[in-house]
Design an enzyme around this catalytic site. Sequence first.
Site, mmCIF file in Angstrom:
data_model
loop_
_atom_site.group_PDB
_atom_site.id
_atom_site.type_symbol
_atom_site.label_atom_id
_atom_site.label_comp_id
_atom_site.label_asym_id
_atom_site.label_seq_id
_atom_site.Cartn_x
_atom_site.Cartn_y
_atom_site.Cartn_z
ATOM 1 N N HIS A 374 15.080 31.324 68.435
ATOM 2 C CA HIS A 374 15.036 32.418 67.458
ATOM 3 C C HIS A 374 14.564 33.745 68.024
ATOM 4 O O HIS A 374 14.405 34.703 67.273
ATOM 5 C CB HIS A 374 14.118 32.065 66.288
ATOM 6 C CG HIS A 374 14.634 30.984 65.406
ATOM 7 N ND1 HIS A 374 15.372 31.235 64.274
ATOM 8 C CD2 HIS A 374 14.523 29.639 65.500
ATOM 9 C CE1 HIS A 374 15.678 30.089 63.695
ATOM 10 N NE2 HIS A 374 15.180 29.104 64.432
ATOM 11 N N LYS A 565 10.115 44.213 56.124
ATOM 12 C CA LYS A 565 10.108 43.158 57.151
ATOM 13 C C LYS A 565 8.746 43.200 57.812
ATOM 14 O O LYS A 565 7.959 44.106 57.544
ATOM 15 C CB LYS A 565 11.213 43.406 58.182
ATOM 16 C CG LYS A 565 11.231 44.838 58.717
ATOM 17 C CD LYS A 565 12.337 45.069 59.739
ATOM 18 C CE LYS A 565 13.665 45.378 59.097
ATOM 19 N NZ LYS A 565 14.707 44.417 59.429
ATOM 20 N N ARG A 566 8.442 42.204 58.684
ATOM 21 C CA ARG A 566 7.178 42.268 59.403
ATOM 22 C C ARG A 566 7.086 43.599 60.147
ATOM 23 O O ARG A 566 8.095 44.167 60.563
ATOM 24 C CB ARG A 566 7.087 41.112 60.408
ATOM 25 C CG ARG A 566 6.805 39.762 59.767
ATOM 26 C CD ARG A 566 5.473 39.740 59.042
ATOM 27 N NE ARG A 566 4.362 39.695 59.962
ATOM 28 C CZ ARG A 566 3.534 38.655 60.108
ATOM 29 N NH1 ARG A 566 3.671 37.572 59.357
ATOM 30 N NH2 ARG A 566 2.542 38.689 60.980
ATOM 31 N N LYS A 571 10.774 46.551 65.732
ATOM 32 C CA LYS A 571 11.526 46.789 64.494
ATOM 33 C C LYS A 571 11.523 48.281 64.123
ATOM 34 O O LYS A 571 12.267 48.720 63.259
ATOM 35 C CB LYS A 571 10.967 45.936 63.359
ATOM 36 C CG LYS A 571 11.158 44.421 63.575
ATOM 37 C CD LYS A 571 10.529 43.605 62.450
ATOM 38 C CE LYS A 571 10.429 42.119 62.747
ATOM 39 N NZ LYS A 571 11.674 41.371 62.481
ATOM 40 N N THR A 673 17.675 38.615 58.773
ATOM 41 C CA THR A 673 18.285 38.004 57.590
ATOM 42 C C THR A 673 18.102 38.910 56.373
ATOM 43 O O THR A 673 18.882 38.840 55.429
ATOM 44 C CB THR A 673 17.673 36.614 57.313
ATOM 45 O OG1 THR A 673 16.256 36.719 57.453
ATOM 46 C CG2 THR A 673 18.195 35.578 58.279
ATOM 47 N N LYS A 677 20.498 40.075 52.953
ATOM 48 C CA LYS A 677 20.063 40.109 51.543
ATOM 49 C C LYS A 677 20.316 41.477 50.929
ATOM 50 O O LYS A 677 20.772 41.588 49.787
ATOM 51 C CB LYS A 677 18.583 39.726 51.442
ATOM 52 C CG LYS A 677 18.308 38.305 51.900
ATOM 53 C CD LYS A 677 16.821 38.045 52.146
ATOM 54 C CE LYS A 677 16.637 36.793 52.991
ATOM 55 N NZ LYS A 677 15.268 36.636 53.519
HETATM 56 C C1 C3B Z 1 12.884 35.521 63.483
HETATM 57 C C2 C3B Z 1 13.669 36.574 64.244
HETATM 58 O O1 C3B Z 1 12.815 37.620 64.612
HETATM 59 C C3 C3B Z 1 14.782 37.097 63.359
HETATM 60 O O2 C3B Z 1 15.581 38.005 64.069
HETATM 61 C C4 C3B Z 1 15.636 35.942 62.854
HETATM 62 O O3 C3B Z 1 16.546 36.397 61.899
HETATM 63 C C5 C3B Z 1 14.774 34.875 62.229
HETATM 64 O O4 C3B Z 1 13.755 34.457 63.114
HETATM 65 C C6 C3B Z 1 15.555 33.644 61.819
HETATM 66 O O5 C3B Z 1 16.367 33.200 62.863
HETATM 67 N N1 C3B Z 1 11.740 34.934 64.216
HETATM 68 C C7 C3B Z 1 10.575 34.691 63.510
HETATM 69 O O6 C3B Z 1 10.505 35.024 62.322
HETATM 70 N N2 C3B Z 1 9.518 34.092 64.115
HETATM 71 C C8 C3B Z 1 9.602 33.694 65.398
HETATM 72 N N3 C3B Z 1 8.561 33.099 65.971
HETATM 73 C C9 C3B Z 1 10.771 33.911 66.144
HETATM 74 C C10 C3B Z 1 11.845 34.541 65.514
#
Ligand code: C3B
Length: 839
Positions: A374, A565-566, A571, A673, A677
């Site tokens: 991921h 988002k975080r 980001k 994601t 949405k």
């Molecule tokens: C996240 C990624 O940062 C996103 O780009 C991705 O859409 C999602 O996973 C789902 O695949 N991510 C996360 O939330 N936590 C992690 N430790 C690694 C990836």
Amino acid sequence: LSPEHITEIYDSFHIEDDRTGLSSETLQRAIADNLYYIQGKFPEIATLYDYYMAVAYTVRDRLLHRWINTVKTYREQDVKVVCYLSAEYLPGPHLENNLVNLGIYDQVQQAVESSGLDLRSILAQEEEPGLGNGGLGRLAACYMDSLATLEIPAIGYGIRYEYGIFDQEIREGWQVEITDKWLRLGNPWEIPRPENAVEVKFGGYTEPYTDDQGDYRVRWIPHQVVNGIPYDTPISGYRVNTTSTMRLWKAEAPESFDFQAFNVGDYYGAVDAKIISENLTKVLYPNDEPIQGKQLRLEQQYFFVSCSLQNLLKIHLLRGDPIETFHEKFVIQLNDTHPAIGVAELMRLLVDEYLLHWQKAWDITQQAFAYTNHTLLPEALETWPLNLFGSLLPRHLEIIYEINQRFLDQVRLKYLGNPDKLARLSLIEEGGSKRIRMAHLACVGSHAINGVAALHTELLKEGVLKDFYDLWPHKFTNITNGVTPRRWMVLINPRLTQLITREIGETWITQLEDFKRLESLAEDPAFRQEWRRVKRAVKQDLADYIQAHQGLTLNPDSIFDIQAKRIHEYKRQHLNVLHIITLYNRIKHNPRLAVPPRTFIFGGKAAPGYQMAKLIIKLITSVGEVVNHDPDICDLIKVVFLPDFNVTNSQRIYPAADLSEQISTAGKEASGTGNMKFSMNGALTIGTLDGANIEIREAVEADNFFLFGHTSEDIVDLKAQGYVPKTFYNTNPALKEAIDLIASGYFSHGNRALFQPLVDQLLQADPYCLLADYQSYIDCQDQVGQAFQDQDTWTKTAILNVARIGRFSSDRAIREYCREIWWVNPVSIHLEEYQQAKA
Ligand code: C3B
């Protein structure tokens, strides 16, 4: 009486069981019954929360009926089951989702209203399980929803954290973390199963012995044993009977062990041991991508993985199947490397406990596991110091050595005389202090490896996992992420759901590709007008919420420009801030400037130890403080930071957006994601060529997407040439002015030191290339402003975005996993009548 007559009489009867009936009368009676007999309350003393619990238990009864039939069917039919192993789940509130999936929203609403209550306020009582940080945990929840809806046999295994992700408050513009006591008032959705407890060992040492057959074996004598207690939550599918299980493990002390083996007579010591054991599942690590190499974190990982694998083997043997066919009946998906220790644990269980030969065990293991990566961020790749690992899991260290040796033997044959290759592929990182590479363990132990968006998978193959790709190209696939349209459309946007369904029917809810039927409607001016009315009403809802909670008045006709988002440097929330300040400066210079009014909305948590992310939050709120109250701005710009971005709050946000900010540095966001949405709810995207943005843009077509910024290749080149952010600063007056304004203390009551670390980072290193992308972003935002003036064309573009977003349903993603990685098929569930089931 004729048979027809008898049937007629039967049909006229309406006898419903109070635990399964779906009519509003039965539901109303069942709610009252649960209030009385489960909550022990009566109307004079019942709180709204009690009513929530009573409704939740009533809905759970209906689920249990389906759940039991699901479990029964899977046992009887010997089906292949998907086991999703994930350290995080963010399912969001269960109640409303279950009402939608069971198709009883209206009936429950009526039942509740007949009792003089309001369903919305009852729904608002639920504390969501915040058992994850962000995208990864939410993806697991979307996948559980799609698995159930597609009738795929599945279990989701994880950890029952007593405290989930912290609640965020904003005080004086700063993030403050509050413990999330989500279980305080009880959790009606879970069923504890203490009878299925399993033991998990830690520490100690190993010793060799010879078994009855004369074979060499190893025994692990642990220093400590912890019990894992499963807590099961039913996960409903949409309008199907399939109800899957999310099984979360809680750590407890096995009392017999403490008293007898260790602390004979030492009562206090035993209680101490209990506390130590229970600490294991106390709290979720609130770090998103950069992992924190804490021993407790490794303990959590091993704990839930061991519990889950022991549980699977038990289920397999209980079904009467031989251990050798385990991989034919179960496929285990590793959600990132967090559960990768499972590879070594399954080997241990098969070899040490079930006494299989190594090679047989290895074949089973490799065929059972599959690994999803991921993230590419180097700081997020998990490695564990060998010493720490070995002291906690001595037997697993031996097993990993053995796996590595056999693996490297294979590599050596293929790459004769290439020691670099060996060093790069090894499961052990050499150098100063040796470390175990969890991603390598996952790759070696799996039959499939996938990334989560096309670009991400390509970068994996060229970058972090290149050597594995060269070795086993057939193992690699891409499965682009998706999100569930049940929660992310039907549940959160009933107005748009109704409008769309009126025009194209409701098949899209489980076949999102059917949204393409909206294409022609984009040309229909009357439809566009209705669409606009819906969007306006949804924006008003969010404005009302913000008015009520933050006392800020928003203009629902302004552009709702949202980044949620975080908070992370990659980001680039601070790039968004640079745009806000640029607009602000322009208006200050030219008060008569004609710009469309904009409302900038931010939401997101920062990891508690991530200082720069916390400073970015402070920057957003400080800029808001100044801009929102500057009379020269005439309310043309508003900046809002919505505290506590979680699933519940996100549900108010996505439907209300005009513009979705997806502005990460190209090559850094694996997929994203939230981007899906927002689009699904009719926002246009401003974004870089990163993660799934690329595929969204392809799907909606370039004209309907605001693209800016360097590509991931550009970024690599830029850095290779020796990126000097100062050059951009020195040659771009608007950029310089924006950064200087931050540095001057203008947003910090003259305190120049406050944002100094942020300014320095941008001017001296700028690892995420904000300055390089600044002008392109500003130009693109100017186009957005222009485009928004033509509401009719904007609406048409929004409709086209929705019409073409079908591919980003998690149903499509799950179908791909089923076909390409899991080799599993749907199994439909028929409901036995309750009476019959009881008999
Ligand atoms: C996240 C990624 O940062 C996103 O780009 C991705 O859409 C999602 O996973 C789902 O695949 N991510 C996360 O939330 N936590 C992690 N430790 C690694 C990836």
